[in-house]
Design an enzyme around this catalytic site. Structure first.
Site, PDB file in Angstrom:
ATOM      1  N   LYS A 298       1.436  30.654  37.448  1.00  0.00           N
ATOM      2  CA  LYS A 298       2.068  31.231  38.635  1.00  0.00           C
ATOM      3  C   LYS A 298       1.047  32.131  39.305  1.00  0.00           C
ATOM      4  CE  LYS A 298       6.000  33.990  40.237  1.00  0.00           C
ATOM      5  NZ  LYS A 298       7.203  34.765  39.833  1.00  0.00           N
ATOM      6  N   LYS A 320       1.349  42.030  42.953  1.00  0.00           N
ATOM      7  CA  LYS A 320       1.615  41.499  41.608  1.00  0.00           C
ATOM      8  C   LYS A 320       0.367  40.879  40.980  1.00  0.00           C
ATOM      9  CE  LYS A 320       6.523  40.728  42.598  1.00  0.00           C
ATOM     10  NZ  LYS A 320       7.715  39.861  42.371  1.00  0.00           N
ATOM     11  N   GLU A 336      -3.538  29.882  29.885  1.00  0.00           N
ATOM     12  CA  GLU A 336      -2.082  30.019  29.917  1.00  0.00           C
ATOM     13  C   GLU A 336      -1.401  28.804  29.306  1.00  0.00           C
ATOM     14  OE1 GLU A 336      -0.454  32.605  30.701  1.00  0.00           O
ATOM     15  OE2 GLU A 336      -1.784  33.848  31.911  1.00  0.00           O
ATOM     16  N   LYS A 351       3.173  27.052  40.099  1.00  0.00           N
ATOM     17  CA  LYS A 351       3.738  27.628  41.309  1.00  0.00           C
ATOM     18  C   LYS A 351       2.655  28.402  42.045  1.00  0.00           C
ATOM     19  CE  LYS A 351       7.448  30.777  42.828  1.00  0.00           C
ATOM     20  NZ  LYS A 351       8.545  31.685  42.403  1.00  0.00           N
ATOM     21  N   SER A 377       8.973  28.730  48.900  1.00  0.00           N
ATOM     22  CA  SER A 377       9.609  29.014  50.175  1.00  0.00           C
ATOM     23  C   SER A 377       8.656  28.890  51.354  1.00  0.00           C
ATOM     24  CB  SER A 377      10.220  30.418  50.144  1.00  0.00           C
ATOM     25  OG  SER A 377       9.235  31.399  49.849  1.00  0.00           O
ATOM     26  N   TYR A 416      13.493  23.418  47.805  1.00  0.00           N
ATOM     27  CA  TYR A 416      14.638  23.725  48.667  1.00  0.00           C
ATOM     28  C   TYR A 416      15.039  22.513  49.500  1.00  0.00           C
ATOM     29  CZ  TYR A 416      13.054  28.303  47.223  1.00  0.00           C
ATOM     30  OH  TYR A 416      12.668  29.364  46.443  1.00  0.00           O
TER      31      TYR A 416
END
Length: 430
Positions: A298, A320, A336, A351, A377, A416
């Protein structure tokens, strides 16, 4: 009766006339008449009905009434009926240069020459079963539009959520992931509302499982929707995101979601060691059957903006980047990957999606586990905006983008567009 007299009988089929000559056999009781088609009158079989059934224009050609043996005998005698002629070679436009054929053995265009051929050799396919539908929920009864995400809403968990899931299931999309918009009054610095077993997400899970027992429900495991600081973990007074203390909270959150009926819990926080700790916590509570989809790679991406508006979860300060990955890094994804596999992840997620196709392929090539991609998004909103401005064909770009994620190696796609794409795949136009 055994004379050699010839019996001639003219026959008409469609607009074509031919003659059948029958020569009686000496043994009329057991011999079949031989057939000779007169070469002067040739039967031509066409796929059209020209000259036949001129009132209806749609009937099949009349059969000759011959047996298999008689048809074969005619072919052996070189009197086979003619098929339509070979169509003429299409003419090139005026001015086309006359050149010799290129001396090449391999012409890949041969496998692209028609829709049927292209479909036969298509390497990647997509179906509604590959899609996971992210849904935003809130405590209200009305569905609230999300300005930055046209077509998306904060759904009322008792009504709008159930209706949207029903629409998705109608087109074969039977997997969803829930994201809550939590009232500000319930947000704290330690995100305790995340593991309230009567909180918004556990209530919504129980409601959906009661109505649709076979629905596959993914949940988000992270503190940012519940944190007064808007970060995925507990924030120390100097601004440091605390890792191990956050993992402790995440374990309680995952267990609460599993107890409500979640099928897959999805830690998106990017804390170190959280997959192994969550696996141990789930197993200790008897939830060995609940899967973990880890947000393995991510990235600290700029494509998340509309999502944070939907949940009102922007960080109160800073960014972040101390826990999400640097968009410039490739090899770090392998670190990871190895950690998540060793700690017991069942699904590995990348992501965002389209900007990180190389990372999806990297994980696909290095792991036998299922790979998920999140079409986030920002990706969704860009395609929507381009469609509204008539700069692109929204539906075609939507389907191409999803196919690209599948081609890169994603087994499932969080998008979405799930409902819209499901309708497209089912041939619906709504």
């Amino acid at each position: 009766m055994a004379s050699a007299a010839m019996l001639n009988s003219p026959c008409n089929i469609g607009a074509v006339k031919f003659e059948v000559t029958v020569k009686p056999s000496p043994n009329l009781l057991c011999a079949r008449p031989s057939i000779r088609l007169n070469r002067r009158r040739v039967l031509t079989i066409r796929s059209s009905n020209e000259g036949h059934d001129k009132g209806s224009g749609s009937g099949p050609l009349r059969k000759m009434g011959l047996s298999d043996e008689e048809c074969e005998a005619a072919v052996v005698a070189r009197n086979a009926p003619e098929a339509p002629p070979v169509p003429p070679k299409p003419a090139a436009p005026a001015g086309t240069p006359i050149v010799s054929s290129l001396p090449i053995n391999r012409r890949p265009r041969r496998n692209r020459r028609s829709p049927a051929v292209r479909a036969a050799f298509q390497e990647t396919n997509i179906s509604p079963a590959n899609l996971v539908y992210p849904l935003f929920i809130h405590e209200g009864e009305e569905d609230t539009p999300i300005g930055a995400m046209p077509g998306c809403y904060r759904l009322g968990w008792r009504h709008g959520l159930v209706e949207e899931v029903s629409k998705a299931r109608d087109v074969g999309v039977n997997s969803i992931v829930l994201f809550p918009k939590v009232p500000d009054a319930l947000k704290t610095s330690t995100g305790d509302e995340a593991y309230n077993e009567n909180g918004l997400v556990p209530r919504a899970i129980r409601l959906l499982k009661d109505k649709y027992p076979d629905l596959v429900i993914y949940t988000d495991v992270a503190l940012d929707p519940y944190s007064s600081d808007g970060h995925d973990g507990i924030v120390r007074e100097d601004g440091v995101i605390m890792n191990d203390e956050t993992v402790h909270q995440l374990c309680k959150q995952a267990v609460a979601q599993a107890r409500a009926g979640a099928d897959v819990v999805s830690p998106s926080d990017m804390m170190d060691g959280r997959v192994g700790a969550i696996r141990a916590a789930l197993d200790a509570e008897g939830f060995q059957h609940v899967s973990i989809m880890s947000y393995t790679a991510k990235y600290a991406s700029s494509f998340y903006g509309p999502f944070r508006e939907a949940l009102d979860s922007n960080p109160r300060f800073g960014d972040k980047k101390t826990y999400q990955m640097n968009p410039a890094n490739y090899r770090e994804a392998l670190v990871e990957l190895q950690a998540d596999e060793s700690e017991g992840a069942d699904i590995l997620l990348v992501k965002p999606g389209l900007p990180y196709l190389d990372i999806i392929r990297l994980l696909r090539d290095k792991s036998a586990l299922p790979i998920a991609a999140y079409q986030v998004s920002g990706e969704y909103s860009m395609i929507k905006a381009g469609g509204v401005l008539k700069m692109i064909d929204e539906e075609r770009v939507m389907m191409e983008s999803l196919m690209c994620l599948r081609r890169a190696g994603a087994d499932i796609i969080l998008t979405y567009f799930a409902l819209q794409a499901g309708r497209c795949l089912c041939g619906e136009k709504r």
